[in-house]
Design a protein around this motif. Sequence first.
Motif, PDB file in Angstrom:
ATOM      1  N   ARG A 156       0.675   8.433  15.389  1.00  0.00           N
ATOM      2  CA  ARG A 156       0.200   7.444  16.364  1.00  0.00           C
ATOM      3  C   ARG A 156       1.381   6.664  16.949  1.00  0.00           C
ATOM      4  O   ARG A 156       1.397   6.331  18.132  1.00  0.00           O
ATOM      5  CB  ARG A 156      -0.790   6.487  15.698  1.00  0.00           C
ATOM      6  N   GLN A 157       2.382   6.408  16.115  1.00  0.00           N
ATOM      7  CA  GLN A 157       3.573   5.674  16.549  1.00  0.00           C
ATOM      8  C   GLN A 157       4.560   6.545  17.330  1.00  0.00           C
ATOM      9  O   GLN A 157       5.554   6.047  17.836  1.00  0.00           O
ATOM     10  CB  GLN A 157       4.288   5.071  15.333  1.00  0.00           C
ATOM     11  N   GLY A 158       4.295   7.854  17.396  1.00  0.00           N
ATOM     12  CA  GLY A 158       5.179   8.754  18.128  1.00  0.00           C
ATOM     13  C   GLY A 158       6.399   9.188  17.346  1.00  0.00           C
ATOM     14  O   GLY A 158       7.357   9.708  17.919  1.00  0.00           O
ATOM     15  N   LYS A 201      -3.018   9.694   5.785  1.00  0.00           N
ATOM     16  CA  LYS A 201      -3.097   8.406   6.478  1.00  0.00           C
ATOM     17  C   LYS A 201      -1.715   7.989   6.988  1.00  0.00           C
ATOM     18  O   LYS A 201      -1.578   7.530   8.124  1.00  0.00           O
ATOM     19  CB  LYS A 201      -3.665   7.343   5.539  1.00  0.00           C
ATOM     20  N   ALA A 202      -0.698   8.174   6.165  1.00  0.00           N
ATOM     21  CA  ALA A 202       0.670   7.837   6.581  1.00  0.00           C
ATOM     22  C   ALA A 202       1.120   8.734   7.729  1.00  0.00           C
ATOM     23  O   ALA A 202       1.676   8.252   8.721  1.00  0.00           O
ATOM     24  CB  ALA A 202       1.624   7.964   5.393  1.00  0.00           C
ATOM     25  N   GLN A 259       0.842  -1.197   0.000  1.00  0.00           N
ATOM     26  CA  GLN A 259       0.000   0.000   0.000  1.00  0.00           C
ATOM     27  C   GLN A 259       0.882   1.253   0.000  1.00  0.00           C
ATOM     28  O   GLN A 259       1.938   1.281   0.629  1.00  0.00           O
ATOM     29  CB  GLN A 259      -0.898   0.013   1.242  1.00  0.00           C
ATOM     30  N   LEU A 260       0.412   2.291  -0.696  1.00  0.00           N
ATOM     31  CA  LEU A 260       1.195   3.528  -0.795  1.00  0.00           C
ATOM     32  C   LEU A 260       1.466   4.145   0.568  1.00  0.00           C
ATOM     33  O   LEU A 260       2.583   4.601   0.843  1.00  0.00           O
ATOM     34  CB  LEU A 260       0.486   4.538  -1.700  1.00  0.00           C
ATOM     35  N   GLY A 308       2.198  12.765  -6.931  1.00  0.00           N
ATOM     36  CA  GLY A 308       1.079  12.472  -7.818  1.00  0.00           C
ATOM     37  C   GLY A 308       0.094  11.477  -7.240  1.00  0.00           C
ATOM     38  O   GLY A 308      -0.449  10.646  -7.953  1.00  0.00           O
ATOM     39  N   ILE A 309      -0.092  11.556  -5.913  1.00  0.00           N
ATOM     40  CA  ILE A 309      -1.048  10.660  -5.263  1.00  0.00           C
ATOM     41  C   ILE A 309      -2.032  11.461  -4.417  1.00  0.00           C
ATOM     42  O   ILE A 309      -1.828  12.646  -4.168  1.00  0.00           O
ATOM     43  CB  ILE A 309      -0.335   9.579  -4.404  1.00  0.00           C
ATOM     44  N   ASN A 310      -3.088  10.797  -3.986  1.00  0.00           N
ATOM     45  CA  ASN A 310      -4.154  11.434  -3.228  1.00  0.00           C
ATOM     46  C   ASN A 310      -3.635  11.969  -1.884  1.00  0.00           C
ATOM     47  O   ASN A 310      -2.947  11.241  -1.155  1.00  0.00           O
ATOM     48  CB  ASN A 310      -5.265  10.401  -2.998  1.00  0.00           C
TER      49      ASN A 310
END
Length: 133
Positions: free
Chosen positions: A63-65, A56-57, A13-14, A48-50
């Motif tokens: 979230r991982q700090g 999300k990344a 996944q991107l 060139g991506i959403n």
Amino acid sequence: MQCITVDLRDRKQLYEQLIDNIRQLILSGEIKPGEKLPSVRNLAKDLGINPNTIQKAYNELERQGVILTLPGRGSVVLTETDELRKNQLKKIEEMLNGIAREAEMTGITKEEFLQAADNAWKMGHAAEKEAKE
């Protein structure tokens, strides 16, 4: 700062590629603690991506700090490389534990396993060196 990249042909996944790429850039010292990451909008345009994929990344890294996002100011790297390296080592050890169990169940000796790990290490270094050239 080295470019954050994704491979559109990769099955991963991107957003996962982005997470891995940013973590690697931090571990390599290309991105340092306190350094600002590109904005969601700019990075989405460059790759060139959403923008939702970038968001999300970034959300998962937060979230991982690893990063902190400040409204109106962007996202900055929080994690020191020592902590990130420790987490990465733990992840690798977990993967190796599974591989070692599988090797043992198929009759592979410890020596064969260690030789395979050494070969994989050498191949990884050769691929990394080739990618840099």
